[in-house]
Write a protein that holds these residues in place. Structure first.
Motif, PDB file in Angstrom:
ATOM      1  N   VAL A 249       1.007  -1.162  -0.058  1.00  0.00           N
ATOM      2  CA  VAL A 249      -0.151  -0.014   0.062  1.00  0.00           C
ATOM      3  C   VAL A 249       0.762   1.056  -0.022  1.00  0.00           C
ATOM      4  O   VAL A 249       0.690   2.185  -0.789  1.00  0.00           O
ATOM      5  CB  VAL A 249      -1.057  -0.067   1.217  1.00  0.00           C
ATOM      6  N   ASN A 250       1.864   1.005   0.834  1.00  0.00           N
ATOM      7  CA  ASN A 250       2.692   2.339   0.801  1.00  0.00           C
ATOM      8  C   ASN A 250       3.658   2.457   0.019  1.00  0.00           C
ATOM      9  O   ASN A 250       4.175   3.838  -0.521  1.00  0.00           O
ATOM     10  CB  ASN A 250       3.516   2.391   2.346  1.00  0.00           C
ATOM     11  N   GLU A 382      -2.961  19.245  -0.174  1.00  0.00           N
ATOM     12  CA  GLU A 382      -1.956  19.114   0.802  1.00  0.00           C
ATOM     13  C   GLU A 382      -2.046  17.762   1.164  1.00  0.00           C
ATOM     14  O   GLU A 382      -3.053  17.410   1.760  1.00  0.00           O
ATOM     15  CB  GLU A 382      -1.979  19.995   1.897  1.00  0.00           C
ATOM     16  N   PRO A 383      -1.045  16.628   0.877  1.00  0.00           N
ATOM     17  CA  PRO A 383      -1.056  15.372   1.716  1.00  0.00           C
ATOM     18  C   PRO A 383      -1.118  15.335   3.090  1.00  0.00           C
ATOM     19  O   PRO A 383      -0.509  16.350   3.666  1.00  0.00           O
ATOM     20  CB  PRO A 383       0.224  14.838   1.128  1.00  0.00           C
ATOM     21  N   SER A 384      -1.567  14.553   3.748  1.00  0.00           N
ATOM     22  CA  SER A 384      -1.262  14.409   5.052  1.00  0.00           C
ATOM     23  C   SER A 384      -0.327  12.998   5.574  1.00  0.00           C
ATOM     24  O   SER A 384      -0.573  12.057   4.949  1.00  0.00           O
ATOM     25  CB  SER A 384      -2.750  14.349   6.062  1.00  0.00           C
ATOM     26  N   ARG A 385       0.414  13.198   6.545  1.00  0.00           N
ATOM     27  CA  ARG A 385       1.115  11.805   7.102  1.00  0.00           C
ATOM     28  C   ARG A 385       0.078  11.221   7.951  1.00  0.00           C
ATOM     29  O   ARG A 385      -0.282  11.695   8.883  1.00  0.00           O
ATOM     30  CB  ARG A 385       2.419  12.600   7.730  1.00  0.00           C
ATOM     31  N   LYS A 386       0.610   9.757   7.951  1.00  0.00           N
ATOM     32  CA  LYS A 386       0.289   8.989   8.849  1.00  0.00           C
ATOM     33  C   LYS A 386       1.447   8.399   9.671  1.00  0.00           C
ATOM     34  O   LYS A 386       2.082   7.900   8.870  1.00  0.00           O
ATOM     35  CB  LYS A 386      -0.902   7.777   8.287  1.00  0.00           C
ATOM     36  N   LEU A 387       1.552   8.395  10.932  1.00  0.00           N
ATOM     37  CA  LEU A 387       2.913   8.182  11.472  1.00  0.00           C
ATOM     38  C   LEU A 387       2.684   6.741  11.881  1.00  0.00           C
ATOM     39  O   LEU A 387       1.682   5.993  12.467  1.00  0.00           O
ATOM     40  CB  LEU A 387       3.097   8.974  12.873  1.00  0.00           C
ATOM     41  N   CYS A 393       4.457   6.275   6.034  1.00  0.00           N
ATOM     42  CA  CYS A 393       3.051   6.140   5.191  1.00  0.00           C
ATOM     43  C   CYS A 393       2.412   7.441   5.118  1.00  0.00           C
ATOM     44  O   CYS A 393       2.905   8.420   5.756  1.00  0.00           O
ATOM     45  CB  CYS A 393       2.281   5.827   6.616  1.00  0.00           C
ATOM     46  N   ILE A 394       1.622   7.593   4.139  1.00  0.00           N
ATOM     47  CA  ILE A 394       0.784   8.679   3.911  1.00  0.00           C
ATOM     48  C   ILE A 394      -0.538   8.481   4.277  1.00  0.00           C
ATOM     49  O   ILE A 394      -1.065   7.358   4.129  1.00  0.00           O
ATOM     50  CB  ILE A 394       0.826   9.048   2.380  1.00  0.00           C
TER      51      ILE A 394
END
Ligand code: 4IA
Length: 406
Positions: A249-250, A382-387, A393-394
């Motif tokens: 996925v990533n 704007e993309p956001s991050r997933k930590l 990850c996005i």
């Protein structure tokens, strides 16, 4: 800025106070990577009491030396020689030869080039259909509508899972990849409500749940043949379900992100589609889905002048190694014509990614299907991050596709 020489007694190398599992680090690791690479070939992370390596040469050498930098004491921060793992250890990732040699040979046969030829047609049809849909939409969240959809559509079918409960797969992977790091808030949040998810995953690993002929069932065939025992068979199916989804996925998400932010590179791919497969290696080098892994020393060892005692955890920064200018010139540049031979995104040595042909196939087919239809890929917001403690990850990736003239 955050380093000092540790007063003796203590590690015989520079010390960093950086927390590689903090929100700041995980959200934007590259400045920290540079700092860590520049401190020394080997450093001590006093926040966790572990050694670290962030330059390509030492990361690569440690991955190759499995006898000294073992996996059997866990690939996460916990030392299995001292604490019991929260999940039964993987029979693939978290074992050493001779067990590893046996389980690995089963898995590499099931995920071989011949196996890829068998699934290629089905995977291709699904990639084409998905590309048709998302390009017709024009604007999508490339995470929810593309990067998660495709692996979840093709891989569980190839493994041979039933239709119910597949929504558990990504939360499980997210949790396991977090668990390789410390039990911080990111990890805690991902294990909240985990019980039914974990139970579902374990249930799917038994023979009677798996479609005959699929990858999972083929693991059980190796049990029939006497190559592995029943516990190993179930745990190897679990490995497929753990390692096969969040990573791809990533990988797809990072590829879309890379091309959306580098329009010239998408044009280069359009001009020469023979670059598709090697462009994925450049995506992996530039934004490595698996950022870090631990090894444990089995003996005292000297690395670049630093003596590391036996029984020490060593954090290998794969993502930092892949942006080391000692190895890759202008490492910040995403350039699909570069041949990033030796990148560490799939690891190296005996544990190098056994599922990489599946990952490569999935990305090749998605890029091929998009390339036929898309003139320009661009960010639509704007993309956001997933930590995540291990994965880059996005969270969301707003994308606009401008279709090719028909
Ligand atoms: C396993 C490194 C990552 C892709 C990975 C995670 C889990 C397992 C293997 C690999 O459970 O075997």
């Amino acid at each position: 800025m955050t380093q000092s020489i540790h007063p003796l007694p203590g590690p015989a190398c520079p010390v960093s106070h950086v927390d590689p599992f903090s929100d700041a680090f995980l959200g934007d690791p590259y400045g920290f990577h540079e700092e860590l690479r520049d401190i020394a070939p080997v450093f001590w992370l006093d926040r966790y009491g572990v050694y670290g390596m962030a330059r390509h040469a030492e990361v690569q050498a440690s991955l190759m030396d499995w006898e000294t930098f073992c996996s059997g004491r866990g690939a996460g921060i916990e030392d299995f020689a001292k604490v019991k793992s929260w999940r039964p250890p993987s029979k693939l990732l978290e074992v050493d030869p001779p067990i590893h040699t046996r389980t690995r040979s089963v898995m590499s046969r099931i995920l071989s080039p011949a196996a890829m030829r068998q699934v290629r047609e089905t995977f291709t049809a699904r990639a084409e259909a998905l590309a048709e849909t998302v390009v017709a939409k024009g604007e999508i969240d490339a995470i929810k509508e593309l990067a998660e959809v495709f692996p979840l559509h093709v891989f569980p079918d190839a493994v041979g899972l039933g239709p119910e409960g597949r929504e558990n797969l990504l939360p499980f992977g997210n949790m396991v990849f977090n668990s390789f790091g410390p039990p911080n808030a990111i990890f805690q949040e991902s294990v909240a409500n985990a019980k039914p998810v974990v139970q579902w995953i374990y249930d799917q690993c038994s023979r009677d749940r798996l479609r005959p002929g699929g990858f999972g069932s083929q693991v059980w065939d190796a049990f029939d043949a006497g190559e592995i025992d029943a516990d190993e068979a179930a745990t190897l199916v679990r490995s497929m379900l753990t390692a096969g989804l969040d990573t791809t996925v990533n990988g797809i998400a990072n590829a879309i992100y890379a091309f959306a932010t580098h329009p010239d590179q998408w044009r280069a791919l359009r001009d020469d589609s023979a670059l598709i497969r090697q462009s994925f290696d450049e995506v992996l080098r530039w934004e490595s889905p698996v950022q870090t892994f631990f090894r444990t020393t089995t003996r005292e060892v000297e690395v670049a002048g630093t003596t590391i005692p036996e029984g020490q955890k060593v954090l290998l920064f794969l993502g930092a190694a892949n942006r080391d200018n000692r190895k890759f010139p202008e490492p910040e540049r995403f350039d699909i014509r570069r041949r990033p031979i030796g990148h560490a995104a799939f690891g190296a040595g005996i544990h190098s990614c056994v599922g990489q042909l599946v990952a490569r196939l999935e990305v090749e087919l998605i890029l091929t299907a998009l390339l036929k239809r898309v003139d320009v890929i661009e960010l639509a917001g704007e993309p956001s991050r997933k930590l995540n403690n291990t994965l880059r990850c996005i969270g969301s990736l707003p994308i606009r596709f401008k279709a090719l003239a028909a």
